[in-house]
Each structure stands twice: as structure tokens, then as C-alpha cells.
Design a protein around this motif. Structure first.
Motif, PDB file in Angstrom:
ATOM      1  N   THR A 122       0.853  -1.195   0.000  1.00  0.00           N
ATOM      2  CA  THR A 122       0.000   0.000   0.000  1.00  0.00           C
ATOM      3  C   THR A 122       0.887   1.243   0.000  1.00  0.00           C
ATOM      4  O   THR A 122       0.631   2.206  -0.733  1.00  0.00           O
ATOM      5  N   THR A 123       1.898   1.221   0.843  1.00  0.00           N
ATOM      6  CA  THR A 123       2.766   2.385   0.990  1.00  0.00           C
ATOM      7  C   THR A 123       3.451   2.725  -0.331  1.00  0.00           C
ATOM      8  O   THR A 123       3.537   3.899  -0.711  1.00  0.00           O
ATOM      9  N   SER A 205      -7.632   2.661  10.051  1.00  0.00           N
ATOM     10  CA  SER A 205      -7.000   1.676  10.934  1.00  0.00           C
ATOM     11  C   SER A 205      -6.794   2.257  12.328  1.00  0.00           C
ATOM     12  O   SER A 205      -6.354   1.570  13.239  1.00  0.00           O
ATOM     13  N   ASP A 230      -7.003   5.241   0.011  1.00  0.00           N
ATOM     14  CA  ASP A 230      -6.222   4.128   0.558  1.00  0.00           C
ATOM     15  C   ASP A 230      -7.259   3.088   0.952  1.00  0.00           C
ATOM     16  O   ASP A 230      -8.003   3.274   1.913  1.00  0.00           O
ATOM     17  N   HIS A 233      -7.881  -1.510   4.089  1.00  0.00           N
ATOM     18  CA  HIS A 233      -8.671  -2.250   5.075  1.00  0.00           C
ATOM     19  C   HIS A 233     -10.111  -2.505   4.609  1.00  0.00           C
ATOM     20  O   HIS A 233     -10.941  -2.995   5.393  1.00  0.00           O
ATOM     21  N   HIS A 255      -1.600  -7.965   0.914  1.00  0.00           N
ATOM     22  CA  HIS A 255      -1.110  -8.830   1.997  1.00  0.00           C
ATOM     23  C   HIS A 255      -1.768  -8.487   3.339  1.00  0.00           C
ATOM     24  O   HIS A 255      -1.170  -8.660   4.388  1.00  0.00           O
ATOM     25  N   LYS A 256      -3.000  -7.964   3.253  1.00  0.00           N
ATOM     26  CA  LYS A 256      -3.775  -7.771   4.488  1.00  0.00           C
ATOM     27  C   LYS A 256      -5.057  -8.595   4.349  1.00  0.00           C
ATOM     28  O   LYS A 256      -4.987  -9.808   4.397  1.00  0.00           O
TER      29      LYS A 256
HETATM   30  C1  LIG Z   1      -4.685   2.581   6.501  1.00  0.00           C
HETATM   31  C2  LIG Z   1      -3.362   1.947   6.202  1.00  0.00           C
HETATM   32  N1  LIG Z   1      -2.750   2.239   5.035  1.00  0.00           N
HETATM   33  C3  LIG Z   1      -1.579   1.687   4.706  1.00  0.00           C
HETATM   34  C4  LIG Z   1      -0.945   0.803   5.551  1.00  0.00           C
HETATM   35  C5  LIG Z   1       0.369   0.241   5.116  1.00  0.00           C
HETATM   36  O1  LIG Z   1       0.188  -0.943   4.371  1.00  0.00           O
HETATM   37  P1  LIG Z   1       1.415  -1.622   3.636  1.00  0.00           P
HETATM   38  O2  LIG Z   1       2.185  -2.355   4.686  1.00  0.00           O
HETATM   39  O3  LIG Z   1       0.797  -2.539   2.629  1.00  0.00           O
HETATM   40  O4  LIG Z   1       2.225  -0.553   3.023  1.00  0.00           O
HETATM   41  C6  LIG Z   1      -1.549   0.495   6.788  1.00  0.00           C
HETATM   42  C7  LIG Z   1      -0.994  -0.409   7.785  1.00  0.00           C
HETATM   43  O5  LIG Z   1      -0.058  -1.043   7.804  1.00  0.00           O
HETATM   44  C8  LIG Z   1      -2.763   1.090   7.113  1.00  0.00           C
HETATM   45  O6  LIG Z   1      -3.369   0.828   8.289  1.00  0.00           O
END
Ligand SMILES: Cc1ncc(COP(=O)(O)O)c(C=O)c1O
Length: 428
Positions: A122-123, A205, A230, A233, A255-256
Motif C-alpha cells: 500500500t505504501t 485503521s 487508501d 482495510h 497482503h492484508k
Molecule cells: C490505513 C493503512 N494504510 C496503509 C498501511 C500500510 O500498508 P502496507 O504495509 O501494505 O504498506 C496500513 C498499515 O499497515 C494502514 O493501516
């Protein structure tokens, strides 16, 4: 070099094939040695596809996913092939496997392959998106105080680089009492004539609040604002059809809640969205490499052009096809209903524990699978540690204030919820 030969080079480089195809297929299920056959109608059979330790109630698999058996088998198969003959396996299979993973994602999202870029998280998706949107100095991105670090930081870096303005609004005063009118009203009041992008998160989150994305999209219509979400979740927990949601970009890791290969993610964009995006990292798509070599041909479509190139963990990217096939076999609607059912039971139980304050709204219209609560008188990290001693895996939210957080995915069952509630009662 002729174009056909170039595609051989491109396949060896692991790039997506040169034709834009539409979703509708995924690879056949790979046999998973050691796991019982999947009966998608039976939740205990779904749970048996995972190798998670049976002595724990895993209420945090959405933080970082365990893989179902078919994904493990797919990764193992491709890894063995790559270990035996890295360039040969890539050359022989890369184009086909990239295409299969992309087709499975498109099928899941109800979209075209050409609308999807693949990332590692996601990041990474948020960084690419907010780094690459075409904005001028003084244009404004309106975001919220509820975003995760990745969105806030991606926007801070963008503002620092070229003077794009970033503003934050608070969408609700008390998450447990949030309403659609309050959320949409607070957001829209923050929109000005300079606002070109609205950057929000589907399911927070920090609190478990699920934003009414459709209502937000409706309220923004006609203002020339891109709605960027984003979605991590919601993706894999809700029925995620981005076109139906009405957003311009949906960014997520796989991967969530998708329980897909660790280190995979995607960015879905609408035609209007991609039209306002310039890629940041060179893609390995054959069409882009062809253009670099001076060959004639069509440019890569937006999703492929936005997919970062370079060699990477192909065995994980390719196993995405199995992750989406797993959800499809169970049914996206059944996955969403099961997630809702377990979250509802968890919330009802937590709300009944005296002294504990549920932060997540009870209504499934304003919540998904993330469930957060406050346990007065105990530090959240200490609460997480005590729950683990009682064989319950929870997490603390990485926000201020930090809350105690749970989330039941399709690997969980009613006994996990009961075990969690029993353990939480010992904290108050
Ligand atoms: C709302 C939200 N966005 C992004 C992330 C980051 O996800 P990723 O590890 O896939 O970059 C998280 C948590 O890890 C999250 O809670």
C-alpha cells in the motif's frame, strides 16, 4: 530488433505482455500438498487452508497475512523454477504469469488490466500516486487527520518537493457516533477552488470507521477533484468494485485482508485518474522498452506504465492469481458477509464489557472488519502483551491516541471471538 523479439526480451525481463486484455480469467487452482481440499462453503475448510498456529486466536492476520495453501504452493513452485534456472524460468514463463496475475486482479476488481498498476505494498502505491499526480505549485490536496502515516508522509514529501499545498480536516468528533452526514459535511466544507485532489482512507485503521466513499464521490462530482482512496482495510474485507465506489484511485496492499502474497499490492485508477498521473519509476513493460529502443508501436497503457520496473519477487507477484482465485472460489459477497458477521459479534461482546469503550461504529454501513476499543487504566501495548499470554493476538493502533485493535478475517471463527472476549474481560 523486431517487435516479436523485443517481447522475448520483455518476457525475460518479467514484463507484462504487450496487449491490453480484459479481466475474466485466472490460473487454475494449484494443488496444495499437505492441505485438505478446499470446500469453499465450509468455513472450517477455509481455515484449514492456512498454516497458522492452532493454539492462538489470530485476530490480527489482516495486519500481515498468512498465505492460504494454494498461494504457498504457487510461490513454492515458482521459487523452485527460479532457483533451478532463473533467467530460463523467467524467459519461458514471465509474460504468461504476469498476465495471469493481472487478469485475476482485474477479474476481482471488475476492471480492465490496463487500469491496474502492481506494487509491493500500500505504501509503495500511495508514494507512487501522490508523487506522480500532475499538480501545479499552489494546487491543493485535501486530506484528513485520520490517515495512516503512509498517506501523510507521501503528501508531506510531495509538498516539500514542489510546493503543492496539503490541508487536513477532521471528519468526525467521536468515531463511535460518526454519521455519513457528519463525515461528508466536514470533508466538503474543506474543499476550496484550489482543491484538485481529495486523499482519504476507506477504513480507518485508527478507529475502524469505514468512510461512505460513494456519498463522498457523489458530493465531489462536478468539482474537478480526484478522489484517491487508501483502500487497504476494505480490499478483501468488503465487496470492492472501485468503479461502483466512485473513486478515481484505489490503492491497496494484497497482503492484508486479501491474505495474498506478502509484498504485493496494486493501484487501480479510472481513465480520468490515470490521465492526471505521470509515472515515477520506469516500467519494464515491453512497449516502454520498445519505445526506448526507438521501435514503433503503441505506448504502454496507464496501469502497466505505472507499474514499477526492475526485477523483484516474481514468485510472490505471480501467486497473486491464486490469492484472487481463493476469494473468488469462496465468493466476494460471502467473504464480506463473514467478515461483517464476526466483526458484529466482536463489537457486541466488547460493548457489553463494563468499563471498556468501543470506538468503532456498530453499524456495518460505517465499519468493516477493523474493531477498535479503549481499555481505560491499562497501556495498550501492555494489553496486547497480556492478551498474547492468553493466546489472543491483537494489535495496538500506531496512532495517538493508540487503541486496542482486532480484526477477524475469513480464517477466524466464533470460537476465536469468544476466546478474545474472555481474554479482554480479564483486562478491565
Ligand atoms: C490505513 C493503512 N494504510 C496503509 C498501511 C500500510 O500498508 P502496507 O504495509 O501494505 O504498506 C496500513 C498499515 O499497515 C494502514 O493501516
Amino acid at each position: 530488433m523486431r517487435r516479436r523479439n523485443l517481447l522475448g526480451v520483455a518476457a525475460a525481463a518479467g514484463v507484462v505482455g504487450a496487449t491490453t486484455t480484459y479481466g475474466g480469467g485466472s490460473t487454475a487452482a494449484i494443488a496444495a500438498p499437505g492441505a485438505p481440499p478446499l470446500d469453499p462453503t465450509d468455513w472450517s475448510s477455509v481455515r484449514a487452508q492456512f498454516a497458522i498456529s492452532p493454539d492462538l486466536a489470530h485476530l490480527s492476520t489482516y495486519v500481515f497475512a498468512p498465505h492460504p495453501a494454494s498461494v504457498r504452493a504457487s510461490i513454492a513452485q515458482h521459487r523452485a523454477g527460479l532457483d533451478a534456472d532463473p533467467s530460463g524460468y523467467l524467459h519461458e514463463n514471465g509474460g504468461r504469469l504476469d498476465q495471469a496475475a493481472a487478469a485475476a486482479a482485474a477479474d476481482y476488481l471488475g476492471s480492465r488490466i490496463s487500469d491496474i498498476a502492481f506494487t509491493d505494498s500500500t505504501t509503495m502505491g500511495l508514494g507512487l500516486l501522490y508523487g506522480g499526480l500532475r499538480l501545479r505549485r499552489g494546487d491543493e490536496v485535501l486530506t484528513t487527520e485520520h490517515e495512516f502515516y503512509s498517506t501523510h508522509e507521501a503528501l508531506r514529501l510531495r509538498a516539500q518537493r514542489d510546493g503543492v499545498a496539503v490541508r487536513r480536516v477532521r471528519l468526525y468528533a467521536d468515531p463511535a457516533k460518526a454519521s455519513t452526514d457528519e463525515i461528508v459535511g466536514n470533508l466538503i466544507r474543506g474543499v476550496t477552488r484550489r482543491t484538485k485532489v481529495v486523499a482519504v482512507t476507506w477504513v480507518h485503521s485508527s478507529t475502524g470507521v469505514k468512510l461512505p466513499i460513494q456519498a463522498i464521490a457523489r458530493a465531489l462530482r462536478g468539482r474537478g477533484v480526484l478522489l484517491c482512496v487508501d483502500g487497504v482495510h476494505g480490499f478483501g474485507a468488503e465487496e470492492a468494485d472501485p468503479a461502483e465506489l466512485g473513486c478515481d484511485f484505489l490503492v491497496s496492499g494484497c497482503h492484508k485482508w486479501v491474505l495474498g502474497p506478502r509484498g504485493t499490492g496494486l493501484v487501480w485508477g479510472s481513465a480520468a485518474g490515470w490521465a492526471r498521473y505521470a509515472p515515477v519509476i520506469p516500467t519494464y513493460d515491453g512497449r516502454s522498452i520498445g519505445a526506448w529502443l526507438g521501435l514503433p508501436g503503441d505506448p504502454a497503457p496507464p496501469g502497466q506504465a505505472a507499474t514499477p520496473g526492475g526485477f523483484h519477487t516474481f514468485e510472490h507477484r505471480w501467486a497473486l492469481a491464486e490469492a484472487f482465485a481463493f476469494h473468488k472460489a469462496i465468493g466476494q459477497d460471502r467473504v464480506a458477509a463473514r467478515t461483517r458477521e464476526l466483526a458484529t459479534a466482536l463489537k457486541a461482546g466488547l460493548a457489553g464489557i463494563r468499563g471498556l469503550k468501543l470506538a468503532t461504529p456498530k453499524s456495518p454501513h460505517l465499519s468493516a472488519g477493523v474493531v477498535c476499543c479503549e481499555v481505560p487504566g491499562i497501556n495498550v501495548d501492555e494489553a496486547v502483551a497480556r492478551l498474547r499470554e492468553l493466546k489472543v493476538v491483537a494489535s495496538s493502533t500506531p496512532y495517538r491516541p493508540s487503541l486496542l485493535r482486532f480484526g477477524a478475517t475469513i480464517i477466524n471463527n466464533e470460537a476465536d471471538v469468544e476466546a478474545t472476549l474472555k481474554a479482554v474481560r480479564t483486562l478491565v
